[in-house]
Design a protein around this motif. Structure first.
Motif, mmCIF file in Angstrom:
data_model
loop_
_atom_site.group_PDB
_atom_site.id
_atom_site.type_symbol
_atom_site.label_atom_id
_atom_site.label_comp_id
_atom_site.label_asym_id
_atom_site.label_seq_id
_atom_site.Cartn_x
_atom_site.Cartn_y
_atom_site.Cartn_z
ATOM 1 N N ALA A 30 -11.379 -79.050 45.857
ATOM 2 C CA ALA A 30 -10.738 -80.067 45.463
ATOM 3 C C ALA A 30 -9.998 -79.613 44.060
ATOM 4 O O ALA A 30 -9.035 -80.257 43.771
ATOM 5 N N PHE A 31 -10.328 -78.476 43.568
ATOM 6 C CA PHE A 31 -9.614 -77.802 42.440
ATOM 7 C C PHE A 31 -8.353 -77.465 42.960
ATOM 8 O O PHE A 31 -7.255 -77.762 42.353
ATOM 9 N N LEU A 32 -8.395 -76.394 44.236
ATOM 10 C CA LEU A 32 -7.155 -75.728 44.613
ATOM 11 C C LEU A 32 -7.025 -76.070 45.976
ATOM 12 O O LEU A 32 -7.616 -74.942 46.801
ATOM 13 N N PRO A 33 -6.481 -76.962 46.276
ATOM 14 C CA PRO A 33 -6.004 -77.299 47.891
ATOM 15 C C PRO A 33 -5.187 -76.100 48.600
ATOM 16 O O PRO A 33 -4.360 -75.739 47.749
ATOM 17 N N ARG A 34 -5.579 -75.443 49.601
ATOM 18 C CA ARG A 34 -4.844 -74.378 50.016
ATOM 19 C C ARG A 34 -5.310 -73.859 51.591
ATOM 20 O O ARG A 34 -6.204 -74.409 51.890
ATOM 21 N N VAL A 35 -4.255 -73.462 52.378
ATOM 22 C CA VAL A 35 -4.358 -73.302 53.743
ATOM 23 C C VAL A 35 -3.965 -71.918 54.166
ATOM 24 O O VAL A 35 -3.255 -71.365 53.209
ATOM 25 N N ARG A 36 -4.415 -71.528 55.311
ATOM 26 C CA ARG A 36 -3.672 -69.992 55.833
ATOM 27 C C ARG A 36 -3.091 -70.550 57.119
ATOM 28 O O ARG A 36 -3.244 -71.467 57.790
ATOM 29 N N THR A 37 -1.858 -69.608 57.079
ATOM 30 C CA THR A 37 -1.147 -69.843 58.452
ATOM 31 C C THR A 37 -1.732 -69.305 59.513
ATOM 32 O O THR A 37 -2.544 -68.605 59.595
ATOM 33 N N ASP A 38 -1.249 -70.004 60.682
ATOM 34 C CA ASP A 38 -1.968 -69.714 62.143
ATOM 35 C C ASP A 38 -1.236 -68.475 62.582
ATOM 36 O O ASP A 38 -0.415 -67.906 61.900
ATOM 37 N N ALA A 39 -1.299 -68.182 63.827
ATOM 38 C CA ALA A 39 -0.874 -66.798 64.536
ATOM 39 C C ALA A 39 0.451 -67.115 64.561
ATOM 40 O O ALA A 39 1.219 -65.988 64.562
ATOM 41 N N ASP A 40 1.082 -68.246 64.611
ATOM 42 C CA ASP A 40 2.827 -68.483 64.544
ATOM 43 C C ASP A 40 3.128 -68.602 63.240
ATOM 44 O O ASP A 40 4.417 -69.050 63.128
ATOM 45 N N GLY A 41 2.324 -68.264 61.865
ATOM 46 C CA GLY A 41 2.967 -68.587 60.685
ATOM 47 C C GLY A 41 3.023 -69.929 60.445
ATOM 48 O O GLY A 41 3.567 -70.227 59.207
ATOM 49 N N ARG A 42 2.565 -70.953 61.111
ATOM 50 C CA ARG A 42 2.565 -72.362 60.711
ATOM 51 C C ARG A 42 1.437 -72.860 59.686
ATOM 52 O O ARG A 42 0.322 -72.126 59.666
ATOM 53 N N PHE A 43 1.804 -73.788 59.082
ATOM 54 C CA PHE A 43 0.572 -74.269 57.906
ATOM 55 C C PHE A 43 0.855 -75.859 57.961
ATOM 56 O O PHE A 43 1.961 -76.503 58.221
ATOM 57 N N GLU A 44 -0.048 -76.497 57.438
ATOM 58 C CA GLU A 44 -0.067 -77.766 57.285
ATOM 59 C C GLU A 44 -0.979 -78.308 56.037
ATOM 60 O O GLU A 44 -2.104 -78.074 56.195
ATOM 61 N N LEU A 45 -0.301 -78.842 55.033
ATOM 62 C CA LEU A 45 -1.058 -79.491 53.890
ATOM 63 C C LEU A 45 -1.141 -80.801 54.097
ATOM 64 O O LEU A 45 -0.250 -81.708 54.312
ATOM 65 N N VAL A 46 -2.329 -81.351 53.878
ATOM 66 C CA VAL A 46 -2.703 -82.722 54.016
ATOM 67 C C VAL A 46 -3.090 -83.471 52.678
ATOM 68 O O VAL A 46 -3.026 -82.662 51.795
ATOM 69 N N GLY A 47 -3.100 -84.552 52.747
ATOM 70 C CA GLY A 47 -3.471 -85.511 51.667
ATOM 71 C C GLY A 47 -2.463 -85.345 50.576
ATOM 72 O O GLY A 47 -2.700 -85.517 49.168
ATOM 73 N N MET A 48 -1.081 -85.389 51.102
ATOM 74 C CA MET A 48 -0.126 -85.197 49.744
ATOM 75 C C MET A 48 0.259 -86.643 49.712
ATOM 76 O O MET A 48 0.471 -87.683 50.192
ATOM 77 N N LEU A 49 0.760 -86.707 48.350
ATOM 78 C CA LEU A 49 1.525 -87.931 47.704
ATOM 79 C C LEU A 49 3.035 -88.150 47.924
ATOM 80 O O LEU A 49 3.573 -87.027 48.448
ATOM 81 N N PRO A 50 3.481 -89.165 47.944
ATOM 82 C CA PRO A 50 4.943 -89.423 48.406
ATOM 83 C C PRO A 50 5.833 -88.961 47.209
ATOM 84 O O PRO A 50 6.459 -89.741 46.299
ATOM 85 N N ARG A 51 5.952 -87.497 46.974
ATOM 86 C CA ARG A 51 6.516 -86.884 46.096
ATOM 87 C C ARG A 51 7.211 -85.407 46.573
ATOM 88 O O ARG A 51 6.724 -85.082 47.602
ATOM 89 N N GLU A 52 7.848 -84.716 45.710
ATOM 90 C CA GLU A 52 8.194 -83.397 45.883
ATOM 91 C C GLU A 52 7.323 -82.437 45.698
ATOM 92 O O GLU A 52 7.001 -82.488 44.283
ATOM 93 N N TYR A 53 7.293 -81.151 46.434
ATOM 94 C CA TYR A 53 6.327 -80.184 45.936
ATOM 95 C C TYR A 53 7.295 -78.855 46.171
ATOM 96 O O TYR A 53 7.897 -78.296 46.981
ATOM 97 N N THR A 54 6.642 -77.883 45.024
ATOM 98 C CA THR A 54 7.150 -76.503 45.117
ATOM 99 C C THR A 54 5.983 -75.710 45.839
ATOM 100 O O THR A 54 4.958 -75.960 45.218
ATOM 101 N N LEU A 55 6.432 -75.191 46.809
ATOM 102 C CA LEU A 55 5.389 -74.356 47.779
ATOM 103 C C LEU A 55 5.334 -72.675 47.229
ATOM 104 O O LEU A 55 6.187 -72.140 47.147
ATOM 105 N N ARG A 56 3.909 -72.154 47.383
ATOM 106 C CA ARG A 56 4.031 -70.712 47.394
ATOM 107 C C ARG A 56 3.393 -70.132 48.671
ATOM 108 O O ARG A 56 2.385 -71.043 49.032
ATOM 109 N N ALA A 57 3.429 -69.017 48.822
ATOM 110 C CA ALA A 57 2.919 -68.246 49.813
ATOM 111 C C ALA A 57 2.551 -66.919 49.402
ATOM 112 O O ALA A 57 3.247 -66.208 48.823
#
Length: 873
Positions: A622-649
């Motif tokens: 809950a402090f640091l939400p993060r995910v890993r990409t799958d075999a196709d390089g895809r990711f999905e972040l859930v629980g997002m608010l209606p706003r813009e985000y800067t993403l890092r990989a």
């Protein structure tokens, strides 16, 4: 790797004391240990190693081989010995004459020593008095005795060298058999003058040979353990360790505690050179081929019969070693880092010790008696507190009770979470002054003194805070206007609370500083957010929104190929507030990622003793939400608010990182391109302030891709380390695999002997080029650690804290290290008349005592490197 070093007998004999201690760790029988030691020296004299760069490693292998041979059958060895002709055991007559002549020269050299050196040597080695007893007999401090012994021995060594034409090998070989037999010399008892003189000469030759010929480390003398009246309690164990008998372990565990280290020596006499107020306590430095250390109880006494394991061991794992009678242990260095714990049926670890490859400092593990506790946590109304958490806490500045350098030691967290009925079980430890901290949502934290005995009937009562005039009440509703039970409500550093069955909440505003939004979060809904007004109304209503959003996409390389296994997270998540002694983000709560209480339950269920911080580094939370990409390089972040985000990989295997955005939540086409460019190597040297190379420093490529507030006054950083290198004997290092896009990559310089330093890699390369050097000629300067501890008498009861000044009178930075971190400041608190063991850089000139009931008091000091300087103003 450099060429092998030629081996001389001096290269081996200087380790005689270490060989003797290691032999006694391998077998409990003193006679058997003497035999092992003798076999090692025979092998050293007949077949010395070709390369003397690691003499202790070679000697340790000789001892282990000898121990294994002894264990393969007593009968076979006796038969073999019977077949050896008696004449083969006798040394040639010429050799005996040469040996006797060397003995006589050494005895005569002792007689010819001037006072006070002759008297000190005779009392110490002829009368076999301890340093403390010699000091009493001569009426001088113990440290003065040490100084006289050191000078006396050096004078003897110089004379023996001179009389042998500078051939130390000749007289060392002649004296080596006596040096190996010092443990078996007995007190004199005959009354005839001739026999007395003969035995006196032999005994003095034996004692002097052990010191003069072998160059035994003087530091060993300064820490003589008081004898245990019971004798040894340890027995030989498989693998060369020692274990107590089952009867000793079960019936009398307290009796396994042995060999309390003596009080540091008193100040030198006024006519002796050196610091008048410092005792230099040298820690035992084990060989780099071994990991050596001790297990101590909370009084600093060694504990026998403990199994030494790597942290996280399984119940059926073989121990790395067993502690001997004085708590010591040793095992082959594994070539990698590990954290050590020591355990038995009655003892568990308070402070685990971290071992880094190539380091030589003694590893110290602190243990205490197990104290299993159980009970229930309830409110004042007697109703169970099902979400209560209990934590075992050590007293403040607890380390100040030890006179050992504990830079590599860190406490193990011991926590428990109550079940739905408020019941808990906690494996606490019997540590004087320790306590339990119990806390639950909506209650004041409760500090509970530890019971004296194990119990299953401990009742902890939590109390609601008195919030008269300092509370905020309200209700949380869903989008249809229905009350929402179990919603989490936060307000910055105010402890967050859960709504009750009617959706009602009450917040303690005493910690509110008006800088944060009021937020209500419930998985399945968008948060309710209210900006802080000038003053809060008496009652607020928070209305949750619709379903949370997702933000998904792909991570690819520069050619568009998918990048699997890459970590992706939002650089700018929405700060929610304080929960269970940690900071959390709204997206992490909406994604139902683990909180601190969940981590505690996970640890209790699987028995994994890994620390909370270690789990936080590798697992989404809950402090640091993060995910890993799958075999196709895809990711999905859930629980997002209606706003813009800067993403890092981040590819945590190569430290390559990219950043992109902003992306509006709800999109599924976010694209991040991770640089595919190759690696670059760098090399260089690490030196101290005097320009001398510093070996054993870990050079660690590191990124810190995310940091956020952790409590009101701190920050928590998620760090990722790459493949590290360690400086060799010449201080040099080389790193082959660093990302070309080195922006944001630092080189962390760490070891137990220096102050930690982080160097920006790009800046280091630029600086090298500006000074006419290449990226393979980097030069880093580190500050060496000097360790000190201030111990005060009753006359200094007014002192509250201690400061250290340099030669210019400027206050120096003080640090106190523990594995995994350190605190730093300009002063150190005094607890029970002493500081904990502190570290400062070179240049300390004064220690200044401060307090509210007296004028500051300055004392000149001159610290010695590589040892603990105990300062007694």
């Amino acid at each position: 790797m450099g060429p092998p070093h030629a081996t001389s007998i001096d290269d081996l004999l200087v380790h005689a004391g270490w060989v003797r201690r290691l032999a006694r760790r391998m077998v409990a029988d003193p006679q058997a240990a003497d035999d092992l030691e003798q076999e090692a020296w025979v092998a050293a004299l007949e077949h010395p190693p070709a390369d003397a760069r690691n003499p202790r490693g070679w000697l340790a292998r000789v001892l282990r081989n000898a121990a294994r041979q002894r264990g393969r059958g007593e009968k076979r060895r006796r038969v073999r010995e019977l077949r050896v002709p008696a004449r083969e055991a006798a040394a040639p007559a010429g050799e005996l004459v040469e040996r006797l002549a060397a003995h006589q020269r050494l005895v005569q050299a002792v007689w010819d020593l001037e006072e006070p050196y002759r008297g000190t040597v005779l009392l110490r080695f002829f009368e076999e008095l301890s340093l403390k007893d010699v000091a009493k007999r001569q009426g001088v401090p113990v440290s003065t005795v040490g100084t006289r012994l050191a000078r006396g021995v050096e004078k003897l060594r110089e004379r023996m060298d001179r009389e042998s034409g500078g051939d130390r090998r000749a007289w060392s070989l002649a004296l080596a058999p006596l040096a190996a037999s010092t443990a078996t010399t007995a007190p004199l008892s005959t009354s005839t003058i001739g026999t007395l003189l003969m035995q006196a000469k032999l005994k003095l030759a034996v004692a002097a040979a052990a010191v003069v010929a072998t160059g035994t480390a003087f530091a060993v003398w300064t820490h003589e353990a008081e004898p245990d009246p019971r004798g040894d309690v340890a027995r030989a164990a498989p693998g060369g360790g020692a274990a107590t008998t089952p009867q000793a372990e079960v019936a009398a565990p307290e009796e396994a505690r042995r060999d309390r280290r003596g009080t540091p020596a008193a100040a030198p006499a006024a006519n002796e050179p050196g610091n008048a107020n410092i005792d230099a306590v040298a820690p035992l430095a084990p060989d780099l081929g071994l990991v050596a250390g001790r297990a101590l109880d909370t009084d600093g006494a060694g504990v026998a019969g403990l199994a030494v394991h790597e942290m996280g061991f399984a119940p059926d794992d073989e121990p790395l070693a067993m502690t001997a009678g004085d708590g010591s242990f040793a095992f082959d260095a594994p070539g990698r880092g590990l954290r050590l714990v020591a355990t038995s049926a009655h003892y568990a670890t308070v402070l685990a010790s971290h071992h880094a490859p190539g380091t030589a400092r003694e590893k110290l593990v602190v243990v205490a008696r197990r104290l299993p506790l159980g009970g229930v946590v309830v409110g004042e109304d007697g109703v169970a507190a099902p979400d209560a958490t209990l934590r075992f806490a050590l007293p403040e500045r607890w380390r100040s009770r030890f006179t050992e350098i504990l830079d590599d030691a860190a406490p193990l967290e011991r926590n428990a979470a109550a079940d739905a009925d408020g019941r808990f079980r906690l494996d606490a430890l019997a540590v004087d002054g320790a306590f339990l901290v119990a806390y639950a949502t909506g209650f004041e934290p409760e500090l509970v003194p530890l019971p004296v005995q194990p119990t299953d009937d401990l009742q902890i009562v939590l109390r609601r805070p008195d919030l008269a005039g300092a509370e905020l009440t309200g209700m949380v509703l869903d989008p249809l206007g229905a009350p929402v039970p179990g919603a989490r409500v936060g307000l910055g550093w105010v402890d967050s609370v859960l709504t009750d069955d009617t959706g009602f909440f009450r917040l303690d505003l005493r910690e509110d500083d008006g800088a944060f939004d009021l937020i209500a979060v419930k998985p399945g809904f968008l948060p309710a957010v209210m900006a802080p007004p000038e003053s809060w109304p008496p009652f607020v209503v928070l209305e949750l929104g619709g379903a949370p959003l997702t933000l998904s996409g792909r991570v690819v390389d520069e050619d568009g190929a998918p990048r699997p296994g890459v970590l992706v997270w939002a650089k700018d998540p929405t700060f929610f507030g304080h929960m269970e002694e940690m900071s959390v983000h709204a997206e992490g709560l909406l994604a139902e990622l683990p909180t601190r209480a969940v981590f505690e339950r996970m640890r209790a269920e699987d028995g994994d003793p890994a620390s909370f911080d270690a789990r936080m580094q590798v697992q989404p939370s809950a402090f640091l939400p993060r995910v890993r990409t799958d075999a196709d390089g895809r990711f999905e972040l859930v629980g997002m608010l209606p706003r813009e985000y800067t993403l890092r990989a981040l590819d945590d295997a190569t430290l390559r990182m990219t950043e992109s955005g902003p992306f509006a939540a709800g999109r599924s086409d976010a694209l991040l391109r991770l640089p595919r460019r190759g690696s670059v190597g760098v090399a260089g040297i690490v030196v101290d302030g005097a320009g001398e190379p510093v070996p054993g420093v870990a050079v660690i490529p590191r990124r810190q891709p995310f940091s956020a507030p952790w409590g009101r006054h701190g920050f928590y950083s998620w760090r990722v380390d790459g493949e590290s290198a360690r400086t060799d004997a010449s201080g040099r290092f080389a790193l082959a695999e660093l990302p070309v896009d080195a922006e944001g990559v630092v080189l962390a310089l760490e070891s137990g002997d220096v102050m930690p330093r982080a160097v920006d890699l790009e800046e280091a390369v630029r600086d090298a080029r500006a000074n006419g050097r290449t990226k393979d000629e980097l030069r880093f300067v580190v500050e060496v650690r000097y360790h000190l501890q201030v111990v005060l008498g009753e006359e200094h009861g007014w002192v509250d804290d201690v400061r250290v000044l340099d030669e210019e009178g400027e206050r120096m930075t003080i640090r106190a290290f523990g594995a995994g971190g350190y605190w730093t400041g300009g002063s150190a608190s005094v607890t029970a008349g002493r500081t904990e063991v502190l570290a400062v850089a070179a240049g300390a000139a004064q220690v200044v005592l401060h307090g509210g009931k007296g004028e500051p008091e300055a004392h000149a000091v001159k610290l010695e490197r590589g040892r603990l300087n105990v300062i007694r103003p």
